[in-house]
Structures are given as C-alpha cells and as structure tokens.
Design a protein around this motif. Structure first.
Motif, PDB file in Angstrom:
ATOM      1  N   ASN B 181     -37.046  36.096 -33.875  1.00 31.19           N
ATOM      2  CA  ASN B 181     -37.353  34.717 -34.575  1.00 31.19           C
ATOM      3  C   ASN B 181     -38.442  34.958 -35.344  1.00 31.19           C
ATOM      4  OD1 ASN B 181     -38.495  32.067 -34.705  1.00 31.19           O
ATOM      5  ND2 ASN B 181     -36.830  31.461 -32.820  1.00 31.19           N
ATOM      6  N   VAL B 183     -40.517  32.499 -36.725  1.00 35.74           N
ATOM      7  CA  VAL B 183     -41.195  31.510 -36.638  1.00 35.74           C
ATOM      8  C   VAL B 183     -41.766  31.596 -35.122  1.00 35.74           C
ATOM      9  CG1 VAL B 183     -41.399  29.054 -35.954  1.00 35.74           C
ATOM     10  CG2 VAL B 183     -39.663  29.864 -37.817  1.00 35.74           C
ATOM     11  N   LEU B 184     -41.067  31.950 -34.162  1.00 33.02           N
ATOM     12  CA  LEU B 184     -42.012  32.333 -32.812  1.00 33.02           C
ATOM     13  C   LEU B 184     -42.756  33.565 -32.907  1.00 33.02           C
ATOM     14  CD1 LEU B 184     -39.478  32.354 -29.884  1.00 33.02           C
ATOM     15  CD2 LEU B 184     -41.427  30.745 -30.334  1.00 33.02           C
ATOM     16  N   VAL B 187     -45.963  32.247 -34.495  1.00 28.57           N
ATOM     17  CA  VAL B 187     -46.720  31.308 -33.583  1.00 28.57           C
ATOM     18  C   VAL B 187     -47.593  32.378 -32.609  1.00 28.57           C
ATOM     19  CG1 VAL B 187     -46.173  29.766 -31.612  1.00 28.57           C
ATOM     20  CG2 VAL B 187     -45.073  29.361 -33.744  1.00 28.57           C
ATOM     21  N   VAL B 188     -46.730  33.175 -32.266  1.00 29.35           N
ATOM     22  CA  VAL B 188     -47.617  34.189 -31.169  1.00 29.35           C
ATOM     23  C   VAL B 188     -48.728  34.959 -31.870  1.00 29.35           C
ATOM     24  CG1 VAL B 188     -47.299  36.454 -30.011  1.00 29.35           C
ATOM     25  CG2 VAL B 188     -45.552  34.633 -29.496  1.00 29.35           C
ATOM     26  N   ALA B 224     -46.518  23.731 -35.657  1.00 29.00           N
ATOM     27  CA  ALA B 224     -45.036  24.475 -35.724  1.00 29.00           C
ATOM     28  C   ALA B 224     -43.969  23.642 -35.642  1.00 29.00           C
ATOM     29  CB  ALA B 224     -45.210  25.696 -34.605  1.00 29.00           C
ATOM     30  N   PHE B 228     -41.400  23.408 -38.466  1.00 30.92           N
ATOM     31  CA  PHE B 228     -40.324  24.309 -38.006  1.00 30.92           C
ATOM     32  C   PHE B 228     -39.610  23.535 -36.521  1.00 30.92           C
ATOM     33  CE2 PHE B 228     -43.355  27.201 -39.634  1.00 30.92           C
ATOM     34  CZ  PHE B 228     -42.479  27.820 -40.922  1.00 30.92           C
TER      35      PHE B 228
END
Lengths: 103, 255
Positions: B181, B183-184, B187-188, B224, B228
C-alpha cells in the motif's frame, strides 16, 4: 508540607485512566464520516512510526548496535515475520554487535 | 475462535511487549529506589498507571513534593496521546461486546498495547486485548520489582539489547501492511521523517515527546485522510491483509 504518596499515586492513576477510558466508553457507535474514519485508520501508523524513529537509534548502548537492531527489524518485518520474531532478532542483533564492539 | 483462543493469541503477541517493558520498567525501578520509594509503592505505581513517560515524570514530581494539581496537569499533558489512541480503538472493538469490556480495555491503552490490538485484522475481541494486557502488565510490574530490588540483577548488556524490543515490534506492526500500500508506506516514511525533524530542529526539540506525537499525528493523519480517504471495501481488504500478515499466518505455516 506533608504530601501523601498514596494521594500522588491515586491522582496519577485516575488522570491517566480517565484519558484512556472516556473516548472508549463515550464513542460507542460506528463513526460514519469517511474523513474521521480515514483519519483514525491512519493514526496508529503515524504514531508508531514517529515513536520508533529516530528514538530507536538512541535506545541502546551505542548507535551501531541500534542501527543493527533497526535494520534487522525492518528486514524481518518486511518479510512478514511475527511480532515476536522481529522483536527477538532485533534484540539479538543488538546484543551481538555490542559483544563484538565491546560495549 | 473461542474466548480462550483469543486470549492465548493476545498473550503470544504480547510477549515482545513484556520483554521490552521489563527493560524500561527495570530502569523505572532503579529511579524509584533513588527517590526513596518503597518496593510496594513502586509496584503499585506501575500496576495502576502502566505508562512509562507519565511514571518517570510522576517520580520527579513526588521527589520535589509538587502539588497534587501539578501532578494531575503533568499527567494530563504527558498522557493526552492516549485519548487519540482510545478514539481509534473505540471503532475497533466488537460492537456486540458489552460496555464493561470497554472499561477494562481502557486500563491497558499504552502505546504498545494499542499498536498491537488496533492493527489486528477484523473486529477486536476483548479477550484478545486481555491476553495482550495480562502479559504486558506482568512484564511492566515484574521489571519494576527487579529494578528496585537490586539495580544490578540484569547485566547492562541485556537491558541494552531488550531496549529495542518495543521498537522492533512497532516496525513489525506497521511495515507489513505498508508493503502493498503506497499510501501507507508514504505515511510511515513521512511520519519518521517528521519525527526526525522534531528531534533535530532547535525549538521543536523542546516540545515534550507526548505532544510531539500528538502534533505529528494530527497533521499527517489529517492530511492523509483528506487526500487519501479510505474506501469501505478497501478498508476490508486492508483488514484482511493485516490478518494474514500476523502470527496467525505463521501458525498455519508451522503447523
């Protein structure tokens, strides 16, 4: 001034428990807003990532052992290993590097 | 799964927390001894608070005979991040579960227990939480006991090695779902970079770690979620992916 240790402990515990308990018991229905749901979905990833880095680099006796632990954990986590395995091998990596570097 | 199986699964996932907690609370025990707190009182603090930063701050306030109000405000500020975590957890608990479970689960909302339970696939069974809480609190209290009993039971090298246990576990929680993923994953990485920035920038560096986490979380998760938003079906897929990447999958492989 006479302060009672048990009143201190009670105040600490009560405040900490209330912070944890109120949202859990007050928000019982499923939240419908896509924005808030998405926000809450991202919360753990942001908090855990921010807590881990860069704190992990100063957690051990020296930066090299910390770096070894970090790299091992990222690698094993990427391979989808269990929480326990990732965690133990990171510890083991730190232990071995500190043994070699003599710290 | 039965209640017992949920408890056992939680217990197993909580072992890394237990190990990491022993290392941290061991240090807490040593500090408590220095401040002149009895074994019973130190264990009582750990058992009733189960929070690292809050307890360390509490110790120094007790040592300086601060007012009770000051104690309450300090705890509120340091532990406010749990409020955010409880909000996220409130949506995760099985809606069918009776209300009293929420009062019990609230006892164990720490960074680590939250991380393990909220990222578990599907709805959260209270008994899974109890398994994680049981073994984690055991480690937290036992480490405190060891630390205050004698500062040198655990060799420094072992404490140092155990200090990465919790971080290793955090990485094992956030990385697997981020693999597939983007997006994740973003984000991380951005969260880590932001945290690094807060750590190195003069001024920002002086913000307490509890508040740092709150600020970073509000900003990054907020952005986010705006750009998203997670769709309902996508959410289910992620949940299933989470279910497959944890220890249950490994148990299947091993059996």
């Amino acid at each position: 001034m006479n302060h009672n240790i048990y009143i201190y402990i009670f105040v600490m515990a009560a405040v900490t428990y209330l912070i944890r308990m109120l949202p859990l018991t007050l928000i019982r229905k499923e939240i419908k807003s896509t924005y808030i749901k998405s926000f809450l979905y991202y919360v753990p990833y942001v908090t855990l990532a921010a807590m881990t880095f860069p704190a992990i680099l100063s957690a051990t006796a020296n930066i090299w052992s910390a770096l070894a632990g970090f790299i091992i954990a990222v690698f094993l986590a990427y391979r989808g290993k269990s929480l326990l395995k990732v965690s133990l091998f990171a510890c083991l990596g730190v232990f071995i590097v500190e043994l070699i570097t003599g710290l | 799964m039965t209640r017992r199986q949920y408890f056992t699964a939680g217990f197993k996932d909580g072992i890394p927390i237990c190990l990491g907690y022993i290392a941290v609370s061991f240090t807490f025990g040593i500090m408590a001894k220095k401040v002149g707190i009895s074994i019973f009182d130190a264990v009582l603090i750990s058992l009733t608070n189960v929070t690292s930063a809050g307890q360390f701050a509490g110790l120094s306030l007790i040592a300086s005979t601060a007012s009770y109000i000051e104690m309450a405000i300090t705890q509120l500020i340091i532990n406010l991040r749990y409020c955010l975590m409880s909000c996220a957890l409130s949506q995760k608990i099985d809606p069918e579960a009776p209300l009293f479970h929420r009062f019990l689960i609230a006892y164990g909302v720490t960074d680590e227990i939250f991380g393990v339970t909220v990222c578990k696939g599907g709805k959260l069974s209270p008994f899974y939480s109890y398994g994680v809480i049981f073994i984690s609190v055991f480690g937290w209290v036992f480490g405190t006991f060891l630390g205050i009993l004698s500062g040198n039971i655990l060799p420094a090298r072992v404490v140092s090695a155990l200090s990465v246990a919790l971080y290793g576990m955090f990485l094992a929680i956030i990385i697997p779902p981020a693999r597939n993923n983007r997006v994740l994953a973003g984000v991380v990485v951005i969260s880590m970079a932001a945290s690094f920035l807060f750590d190195k920038t003069p001024g920002l560096r002086n913000i307490s770690s509890g508040f740092r986490i709150i600020i970073i979380t509000l900003i990054i998760a907020g952005i986010a979620a705006y750009f998203f938003p997670v769709k309902e079906d996508e959410y289910d897929e992620l949940e299933e992916a989470g279910e497959l990447s944890d220890s249950t999958k490994e148990a299947h492989h091993e059996s």
